[in-house]
Write an enzyme that holds these catalytic residues in place. Structure first.
Site, PDB file in Angstrom:
ATOM      1  N   GLY A  74      -4.455  13.941  12.139  1.00 18.28           N
ATOM      2  CA  GLY A  74      -5.276  12.694  12.162  1.00 18.28           C
ATOM      3  C   GLY A  74      -6.220  12.849  13.295  1.00 18.28           C
ATOM      4  O   GLY A  74      -7.200  12.409  13.116  1.00 18.28           O
ATOM      5  N   ARG A 100      -8.238  16.373   8.010  1.00 11.79           N
ATOM      6  CA  ARG A 100      -6.955  15.720   7.161  1.00 11.79           C
ATOM      7  C   ARG A 100      -7.103  16.653   5.759  1.00 11.79           C
ATOM      8  O   ARG A 100      -8.272  16.991   5.258  1.00 11.79           O
ATOM      9  CB  ARG A 100      -7.295  14.497   6.679  1.00 11.79           C
ATOM     10  CG  ARG A 100      -7.107  13.399   7.816  1.00 11.79           C
ATOM     11  CD  ARG A 100      -7.049  11.816   7.515  1.00 11.79           C
ATOM     12  NE  ARG A 100      -7.272  11.135   8.437  1.00 11.79           N
ATOM     13  CZ  ARG A 100      -6.484  10.589   9.340  1.00 11.79           C
ATOM     14  NH1 ARG A 100      -5.250  11.380   9.451  1.00 11.79           N
ATOM     15  NH2 ARG A 100      -6.919   9.905  10.301  1.00 11.79           N
ATOM     16  N   ASP A 143       2.876  14.296  14.363  1.00  9.30           N
ATOM     17  CA  ASP A 143       3.872  14.490  13.440  1.00  9.30           C
ATOM     18  C   ASP A 143       3.479  14.800  11.939  1.00  9.30           C
ATOM     19  O   ASP A 143       4.359  15.663  11.508  1.00  9.30           O
ATOM     20  CB  ASP A 143       4.759  13.014  13.622  1.00  9.30           C
ATOM     21  CG  ASP A 143       3.993  11.786  12.905  1.00  9.30           C
ATOM     22  OD1 ASP A 143       2.501  12.057  12.978  1.00  9.30           O
ATOM     23  OD2 ASP A 143       4.238  10.674  12.748  1.00  9.30           O
ATOM     24  N   THR A 200      -0.219  15.059  20.322  1.00  7.25           N
ATOM     25  CA  THR A 200      -0.925  13.725  20.074  1.00  7.25           C
ATOM     26  C   THR A 200      -0.886  12.763  20.867  1.00  7.25           C
ATOM     27  O   THR A 200      -0.093  12.753  21.804  1.00  7.25           O
ATOM     28  CB  THR A 200       0.212  13.067  18.874  1.00  7.25           C
ATOM     29  OG1 THR A 200      -0.543  11.697  18.479  1.00  7.25           O
ATOM     30  CG2 THR A 200       1.408  12.909  19.040  1.00  7.25           C
ATOM     31  N   ASP A 202      -0.559   9.819  20.608  1.00  6.86           N
ATOM     32  CA  ASP A 202       0.341   8.437  20.343  1.00  6.86           C
ATOM     33  C   ASP A 202       1.674   8.610  20.999  1.00  6.86           C
ATOM     34  O   ASP A 202       2.245   7.470  21.270  1.00  6.86           O
ATOM     35  CB  ASP A 202       0.413   8.615  18.787  1.00  6.86           C
ATOM     36  CG  ASP A 202      -0.882   8.016  18.026  1.00  6.86           C
ATOM     37  OD1 ASP A 202      -1.769   7.906  18.785  1.00  6.86           O
ATOM     38  OD2 ASP A 202      -1.053   8.634  16.839  1.00  6.86           O
ATOM     39  N   ASP A 254       4.229   9.713  20.012  1.00  6.14           N
ATOM     40  CA  ASP A 254       5.416   9.099  18.887  1.00  6.14           C
ATOM     41  C   ASP A 254       6.308  10.239  18.499  1.00  6.14           C
ATOM     42  O   ASP A 254       7.076  10.237  17.288  1.00  6.14           O
ATOM     43  CB  ASP A 254       4.859   8.378  17.986  1.00  6.14           C
ATOM     44  CG  ASP A 254       3.930   9.199  16.828  1.00  6.14           C
ATOM     45  OD1 ASP A 254       3.346  10.195  17.571  1.00  6.14           O
ATOM     46  OD2 ASP A 254       3.468   8.640  16.049  1.00  6.14           O
ATOM     47  N   ARG A 306      -1.797   4.315  16.726  1.00  4.47           N
ATOM     48  CA  ARG A 306      -1.302   4.385  15.204  1.00  4.47           C
ATOM     49  C   ARG A 306       0.203   3.132  15.512  1.00  4.47           C
ATOM     50  O   ARG A 306      -0.202   2.028  15.963  1.00  4.47           O
ATOM     51  CB  ARG A 306      -0.580   5.480  14.866  1.00  4.47           C
ATOM     52  CG  ARG A 306      -0.706   5.787  13.443  1.00  4.47           C
ATOM     53  CD  ARG A 306      -0.296   7.130  12.799  1.00  4.47           C
ATOM     54  NE  ARG A 306      -1.204   8.143  13.205  1.00  4.47           N
ATOM     55  CZ  ARG A 306      -2.395   8.434  12.452  1.00  4.47           C
ATOM     56  NH1 ARG A 306      -2.545   7.908  11.512  1.00  4.47           N
ATOM     57  NH2 ARG A 306      -3.080   9.614  13.067  1.00  4.47           N
TER      58      ARG A 306
HETATM   59  O1  F6P Z   1      -3.148   9.750  15.596  1.00  4.54           O
HETATM   60  C1  F6P Z   1      -3.997   9.996  16.887  1.00  4.54           C
HETATM   61  C2  F6P Z   1      -4.939   8.657  16.480  1.00  4.54           C
HETATM   62  O2  F6P Z   1      -6.055   8.600  17.423  1.00  4.54           O
HETATM   63  C3  F6P Z   1      -4.402   7.303  16.381  1.00  4.54           C
HETATM   64  O3  F6P Z   1      -3.930   6.860  17.591  1.00  4.54           O
HETATM   65  C4  F6P Z   1      -5.301   6.529  15.619  1.00  4.54           C
HETATM   66  O4  F6P Z   1      -4.698   5.161  14.882  1.00  4.54           O
HETATM   67  C5  F6P Z   1      -5.703   7.619  14.652  1.00  4.54           C
HETATM   68  O5  F6P Z   1      -5.529   8.655  15.251  1.00  4.54           O
HETATM   69  C6  F6P Z   1      -7.275   7.350  14.055  1.00  4.54           C
HETATM   70  O6  F6P Z   1      -7.580   8.256  13.321  1.00  4.54           O
HETATM   71  P1  F6P Z   1      -9.070   8.644  12.697  1.00  4.54           P
HETATM   72  O7  F6P Z   1      -9.601   9.327  13.981  1.00  4.54           O
HETATM   73  O8  F6P Z   1      -8.806   9.154  11.592  1.00  4.54           O
HETATM   74  O9  F6P Z   1      -9.887   7.101  12.641  1.00  4.54           O
END
Ligand code: F6P
Length: 323
Positions: free
Chosen positions: A10, A72, A103, A125, A127, A129, A171
C-alpha cells in the site's frame, strides 16, 4: 541464477531504493543476472520485468520512494492472479524473487512461496507493524519527518498559547504516534491500541494548562477511532469552550516522502545484501528483518500469522514524561 526484485504494498518507504541497489549489486557480485519487477504484484501479473545492471541502480540510494514503482493489485489477491504471476516468472526464467514491502506484500510472498516459488521477503513499511523485524525500512525517516513537524508546530503553539493536534500515519498501528510523541515531548498520545474519546483528549489538554503549561501538543495516530477528523468534528459540533485555541494538522503522505535517513539507507542495504546471502545458501520462504540489532530471518508463515504489538510501557512512560 536469475533473480528479480519487487517493491510492493500500500505504501512505498524511504530506503527501498537502497535495498534494491544492494540486492542488485550483491546479486551481480555472485555472478547472477538481476531483474526488476515494476509496479509491484500488478507488474508481476502483466510481466513488467526488466533486466537491472549495476549502472541501472546508480544514483538511487539518496532517493525516497521506489524507482521500481509500486501499486495495489486486487487481482494478485486471487489464486488466478497469482498463477498468472507465476507463469510470468516462468516465461522470464526467473529462479527467485525478493519482495520488499509490508504485511500485505509479505502475505503475497508467503502465497507465492506456497505455490512453489523461491521467495525471500525484506521488511519494509513506515508503519512498523510487521512481525519479524523490530524496525522496518522507512520507519526511521518517517519518524524524523513527524518529529520535525511536531517541533515546528510546538514553536508556533508556544507563541500563541495554543493546543495542536498532530495526526501521524501508521494504518492500524500506533507506533509512529507513540515514538514521535515521546521524542517530541507530546502532552498526550492517542493510539488505536488504547481507546480514547474526544472528552478524554479535551480533559488532557485542560489538565496540561492547569499544570502551568502554556501550550499543548497531542499526537494522534490516523488509525485511532479518535483521530484528527473525529476530534476536529467533535470540537466543532460541541463548540467547546475550552479556554484555549485548538488547531489540527494531518501530516499525511509527507511522512512517506523525501530523502531516506542514514539509518534507512543502511537498513535497506544490510537487509537486501543479507537476503542475497541467504538465497545463495539455498534459504527461502523467509523474511529478513532486524531483531536485537542483528539481521535475522523469520518464516513467512510466521510473519503473516502474527501481529506486532505496541510496547504499552512506553505509553505509560509518555504519560509520566508529560507531567
Ligand atoms: O502502510 C503505509 C501507509 O502510509 C499507512 O501509514 C497509511 O495508512 C497508508 O499507507 C496510506 O495508503 P495510501 O498511500 O494508499 O493512501
Amino acid at each position: 541464477m536469475r533473480v528479480a526484485v519487487l517493491t510492493s504494498g500500500g505504501g512505498d518507504a524511504p530506503g527501498m531504493n537502497a535495498a534494491i541497489r544492494a540486492a542488485v549489486r550483491a546479486g551481480l557480485d555472485k555472478g547472477w543476472q538481476m531483474f526488476g519487477i515494476r509496479h509491484g504484484y500488478k507488474g508481476l501479473i502483466s510481466g513488467d520485468i526488466v533486466p537491472l545492471g549495476a549502472r541501472d541502480v546508480g544514483g538511487i540510494i539518496e532517493r525516497g520512494g521506489t524507482f521500481l514503482h509500486t501499486a495495489r493489485s486486487p487481482e494478485f489477491e486471487t489464486r488466478e492472479g497469482r498463477l498468472k504471476g507465476l507463469n510470468m516468472l516462468e516465461q522470464h526464467n526467473i529462479d527467485a524473487v525478493l519482495i520488499i514491502g509490508g504485511d500485505g506484500s509479505q502475505t503475497g510472498a508467503r502465497e507465492l512461496s506456497e505455490e512453489g516459488c523461491t521467495v525471500i521477503g525484506i521488511a519494509s513499511t513506515i508503519d512498523n507493524d510487521l512481525y519479524g523485524s523490530d524496525i522496518s525500512i522507512g520507519v526511521n525517516t518517517a519518524l524524523n519527518i513527524a518529529l520535525e513537524s511536531i517541533d515546528r508546530l510546538r514553536t508556533t503553539a508556544s507563541s500563541h498559547d495554543r493546543a495542536f493536534v498532530v495526526e501521524v500515519m501508521g494504518r492500524n498501528s500506533g507506533y509512529l504516534a507513540l515514538m514521535s510523541g515521546i521524542a517530541g515531548g507530546a502532552e498526550f498520545i492517542v493510539v488505536p491500541e488504547v481507546p480514547s474519546t474526544p472528552e478524554t483528549v479535551a480533559e488532557e489538554i485542560r489538565s496540561a494548562y492547569q499544570r502551568g503549561k502554556s501550550h499543548a501538543i497531542i499526537v494522534v495516530a490516523e488509525g485511532a477511532e479518535c483521530n484528527a477528523e473525529a476530534l476536529a468534528q467533535h470540537f466543532r459540533e460541541h463548540n467547546w469552550r475550552l479556554g484555549f485555541e485548538l488547531r489540527v494538522t494531518r501530516l499525511g503522505h509527507v511522512q512517506r516522502g523525501g530523502i531516506p535517513s542514514v539509518f534507512d539507507r543502511l537498513l535497506g542495504t544490510r537487509l537486501a545484501a543479507s537476503a542475497i546471502e541467504y538465497l545463495d545458501r539455498g534459504k527461502h520462504g523467509i523474511m529478513v528483518g532486524l531483531i536485537n540489532d542483528e539481521v535475522q530471518t523469520t518464516a513467512l508463515s510466521e510473519v503473516v500469522a502474527n501481529k506486532k504489538g505496541l510496547d504499552m510501557s512506553l505509553l505509560e512512560l509518555a504519560k509520566v514524561l508529560a507531567e
